[in-house]
Design a protein around this motif. Structure first.
Motif, PDB file in Angstrom:
ATOM      1  N   SER A 180      -1.366   9.438  -7.682  1.00 21.83           N
ATOM      2  CA  SER A 180      -0.592   9.182  -6.715  1.00 21.83           C
ATOM      3  C   SER A 180      -1.081  10.221  -5.496  1.00 21.83           C
ATOM      4  O   SER A 180      -1.742  11.241  -5.849  1.00 21.83           O
ATOM      5  CB  SER A 180       0.948   9.503  -7.010  1.00 21.83           C
ATOM      6  OG  SER A 180       1.098  10.695  -6.907  1.00 21.83           O
ATOM      7  N   VAL A 181      -0.424  10.068  -4.263  1.00 21.38           N
ATOM      8  CA  VAL A 181      -0.966  10.663  -3.174  1.00 21.38           C
ATOM      9  C   VAL A 181       0.199  11.699  -2.606  1.00 21.38           C
ATOM     10  O   VAL A 181       0.401  12.083  -1.493  1.00 21.38           O
ATOM     11  CB  VAL A 181      -1.239   9.857  -1.964  1.00 21.38           C
ATOM     12  CG1 VAL A 181      -2.571   9.095  -2.153  1.00 21.38           C
ATOM     13  CG2 VAL A 181      -0.071   9.075  -1.349  1.00 21.38           C
ATOM     14  N   ASP A 190       0.738  -1.166  -0.017  1.00 21.44           N
ATOM     15  CA  ASP A 190      -0.086  -0.019   0.120  1.00 21.44           C
ATOM     16  C   ASP A 190       0.880   1.304  -0.025  1.00 21.44           C
ATOM     17  O   ASP A 190       0.427   2.226  -0.771  1.00 21.44           O
ATOM     18  CB  ASP A 190      -0.994  -0.157   1.293  1.00 21.44           C
ATOM     19  CG  ASP A 190      -2.092  -1.158   1.228  1.00 21.44           C
ATOM     20  OD1 ASP A 190      -2.157  -1.643  -0.108  1.00 21.44           O
ATOM     21  OD2 ASP A 190      -2.753  -1.491   2.030  1.00 21.44           O
ATOM     22  N   ARG A 191       1.967   1.404   0.673  1.00 20.06           N
ATOM     23  CA  ARG A 191       2.903   2.570   0.890  1.00 20.06           C
ATOM     24  C   ARG A 191       3.554   2.628  -0.451  1.00 20.06           C
ATOM     25  O   ARG A 191       3.838   3.939  -0.903  1.00 20.06           O
ATOM     26  CB  ARG A 191       3.848   2.031   2.080  1.00 20.06           C
ATOM     27  CG  ARG A 191       3.215   2.371   3.414  1.00 20.06           C
ATOM     28  CD  ARG A 191       4.224   2.473   4.464  1.00 20.06           C
ATOM     29  NE  ARG A 191       3.634   2.711   5.827  1.00 20.06           N
ATOM     30  CZ  ARG A 191       3.933   3.461   6.677  1.00 20.06           C
ATOM     31  NH1 ARG A 191       5.104   4.059   6.491  1.00 20.06           N
ATOM     32  NH2 ARG A 191       3.421   3.498   7.962  1.00 20.06           N
ATOM     33  N   LYS A 220       1.600  14.039   0.899  1.00 25.39           N
ATOM     34  CA  LYS A 220       2.799  13.849   1.926  1.00 25.39           C
ATOM     35  C   LYS A 220       3.796  14.773   2.063  1.00 25.39           C
ATOM     36  O   LYS A 220       4.793  14.415   2.565  1.00 25.39           O
ATOM     37  CB  LYS A 220       3.438  12.483   1.023  1.00 25.39           C
ATOM     38  CG  LYS A 220       2.444  11.279   0.866  1.00 25.39           C
ATOM     39  CD  LYS A 220       1.898  10.716   2.150  1.00 25.39           C
ATOM     40  CE  LYS A 220       1.417   9.474   2.186  1.00 25.39           C
ATOM     41  NZ  LYS A 220       1.055   8.882   3.355  1.00 25.39           N
ATOM     42  N   GLN A 260       1.257   4.015  -3.152  1.00 30.21           N
ATOM     43  CA  GLN A 260       0.707   5.526  -2.930  1.00 30.21           C
ATOM     44  C   GLN A 260       1.796   6.244  -3.972  1.00 30.21           C
ATOM     45  O   GLN A 260       1.288   7.514  -4.207  1.00 30.21           O
ATOM     46  CB  GLN A 260       1.086   5.927  -1.677  1.00 30.21           C
ATOM     47  CG  GLN A 260       0.269   5.143  -0.666  1.00 30.21           C
ATOM     48  CD  GLN A 260       0.358   5.713   0.858  1.00 30.21           C
ATOM     49  OE1 GLN A 260       1.334   6.243   0.961  1.00 30.21           O
ATOM     50  NE2 GLN A 260      -0.491   5.389   1.750  1.00 30.21           N
TER      51      GLN A 260
END
Length: 414
Positions: free
Chosen positions: A126-127, A57-58, A131, A61
Motif C-alpha cells: 500500500s501507499v 485507484d484510490r 499519505k 492504494q
C-alpha cells in the motif's frame, strides 16, 4: 459514377430544397437531436468511467490486491505462509497485518478499524506511508503504542499529533470484580489523508506487535496482504494462491471484496446510458415525423416513378436511404462533438468556474481537484451502433408507407 437508382434518388432528395420548409426544419432537428444525444452519451459515460477508475485507484492504494486470512481465527506461522505466497511469480509484495474493529475515544467517540502493520513491509502492498501528512509512518515502533489516524477521524476525535486516544475493543477481560473491556491508551504520532472517506474517517494504524499485545494473540496475525503485478489479474492469482496453500487459508481478491460497490457503479453507468439514450430516441421520432411528411410531399414523384416501372421495394429503399443518411450525419456529428467535448472538458470546467466564480467540484466534498474522464472506444462504438439502429428503425414505417402509395390516387389531383 454508377449508383443504384434508390440510392441516387435518396441522395437527390437529401440535397434538394424542399417546397415545404417545415419538413427541412424537422429533418435538421432530427440531425441535431441525434447528434446531441450521441455527444451527451459519450461525454457522460466517459466521465462516469473516469470516476470509476478514480475511485478504484484510490481504494486500491489502501486495499491489497489479494488477502490471505484464516477461517475465523488468527494465522500462526505466517512467515512460512509468506514464503509460499512469494513463490508465485505474479506476486510483488506481501505484508502481514492484524485488524480489529474498535472504539476510539478522544474528545468524542468514534468506531474505527485499527490495523496493525509492520512499517518495513507495509509499503510493499500500500501507499499509506506516503499519505501521512503529519508525523512519520516510521514512528510506529514496537512498544511505543503510537497510532496514526485518518484526517477526518482526527478532526472528529478532536486530536492532533501528540494527543492521547483510548482504544477499546469488544473483548472483555475477567477480573475478580466483573468483566471489563480491553482498554489501551495510544499516542497520536501521525495523521494521514488517503483521499477516500471510508479510510480517512474510519481507519487507524498501529504497529502490529502493539495490537497483538492488546488483543493477546501472541505471534498470530489476522492475515497477509498481497500485491500482484497486474491488479486486473488479481482473481486469477488468488486462485493460484489458494491452490498453492492447499485450501488451508481463505484467499480473496479486491474485486470480490468490493463486488457490491463495483456492481452499483456499473448499474449506475448502465442506467445513465439508457436514460440518455432517450435523447437519441427523441431525434429518431423527429426523423419519423420528417420522413412521413416528406412521403406526403413527394406523392406525385412516387406515383411517376411507379408508372415508369419503379417497384414498391425500390421506393421503400429510396426513403430508407434518405432517412438513414440523416441518422449517419447526426451520429457522425455527435461522435465528433462528443469526443472534442470530452477531451476539453477539464478546460471548459475551469472556464465556467472562472467566469461565474464558483467551484463546481469542491475538493473537500469530492476528494478530487479535476474532472476525471476515461473515453473508451467500446463505448463510442456501442453508442454509434445504438444511434444508427434507432435511425434505421425510424425509417421503416415512412418507407413502407411510401411503398404503398397508389399511383392513380396520387396523380388524381395533379
Amino acid at each position: 459514377m454508377f449508383k443504384p437508382l434508390p440510392v441516387a434518388i435518396g441522395l437527390r432528395y437529401l440535397r434538394a430544397k424542399r417546397r415545404n420548409g417545415f419538413i427541412s426544419f424537422i429533418s435538421l432537428a432530427s440531425i441535431l437531436g441525434i447528434a446531441l444525444g450521441v455527444a451527451a452519451l459519450i461525454t457522460t459515460l466517459s466521465v462516469m468511467s473516469g470516476f470509476q477508475i478514480e475511485i478504484r485507484d484510490r481504494m486500491l492504494q489502501m486495499v491489497s490486491h489479494a488477502t490471505v486470512t484464516g477461517y475465523g481465527e488468527p494465522v500462526y506461522g505466517w512467515r512460512e505462509v509468506d514464503q509460499d505466497i512469494r513463490r508465485n511469480p505474479d506476486v510483488v509484495g506481501v505484508a502481514p497485518y492484524v485488524e480489529k474493529e474498535t472504539l476510539l475515544t478522544g474528545q468524542r467517540n468514534q468506531p474505527a478499524m485499527v490495523r496493525g502493520v509492520e512499517p518495513a513491509l507495509e509499503p510493499q502492498v500500500s501507499v499509506i506511508s506516503s499519505k501521512v501528512t503529519s508525523g512519520k509512518f516510521s514512528d510506529l515502533q514496537p512498544g511505543s503504542f503510537n497510532i496514526i489516524v485518518g484526517s477526518e477521524l482526527a478532526q472528529w476525535l478532536g486530536v492532533s499529533v501528540g494527543d492521547k486516544v483510548t482504544l477499546m475493543t469488544s473483548d472483555y477481560r475477567i477480573t475478580p470484580v466483573s468483566a471489563v473491556p480491553q482498554l489501551k491508551r495510544f499516542t497520536v504520532s501521525g495523521i494521514f489523508s488517503a483521499g477516500y472517506n471510508e479510510y480517512d474517517r474510519g481507519m487507524a494504524f498501529v504497529h502490529m506487535q502493539d495490537l497483538q499485545r492488546v488483543l493477546r494473540i501472541g505471534e498470530g496475525v489476522t492475515g497477509l496482504r498481497v500485491k500482484v503485478r497486474d491488479m486486473d489479474k488479481a482473481s486469477i492469482v488468488a486462485g493460484q494462491l489458494n491452490t498453492a496453500l492447499r485450501g488451508q487459508y481463505q484467499v480473496s481478491d479486491w474485486s470480490r471484496e468490493n463486488i457490491n460497490m463495483f456492481r452499483a457503479l456499473k448499474m449506475e453507468k448502465t442506467l445513465m446510458g439508457i436514460l440518455l439514450s432517450l435523447i437519441i430516441a427523441m431525434g429518431a421520432f423527429n426523423l419519423v415525423s420528417s420522413q412521413v411528411m416528406l412521403v406526403t410531399d413527394k406523392q406525385a414523384d412516387i406515383a411517376i416513378l411507379r408508372t415508369l416501372g419503379f417497384s414498391p421495394g425500390g421506393v421503400m429503399r429510396t426513403f430508407m436511404v434518405q432517412g438513414s443518411l440523416i441518422g449517419i450525419i447526426g451520429t457522425l456529428a455527435g461522435v465528433i462533438f462528443g469526443v472534442l467535448l470530452t477531451l476539453n472538458l477539464e478546460n471548459i470546467l475551469q472556464a465556467i468556474e472562472a467566469v461565474f466564480g464558483v467551484q463546481l467540484l469542491p475538493e473537500d466534498v469530492y476528494y478530487i481537484t479535476g474532472l476525471p474522464t476515461d473515453m473508451r472506444l467500446s463505448d463510442i462504438l456501442t453508442i454509434s451502433a445504438v444511434s444508427l439502429t434507432m435511425a434505421f428503425l425510424a425509417t421503416l414505417y415512412p418507407a413502407w408507407r411510401a411503398a404503398r402509395t397508389a399511383p392513380a390516387e396520387a396523380l388524381r389531383y395533379e
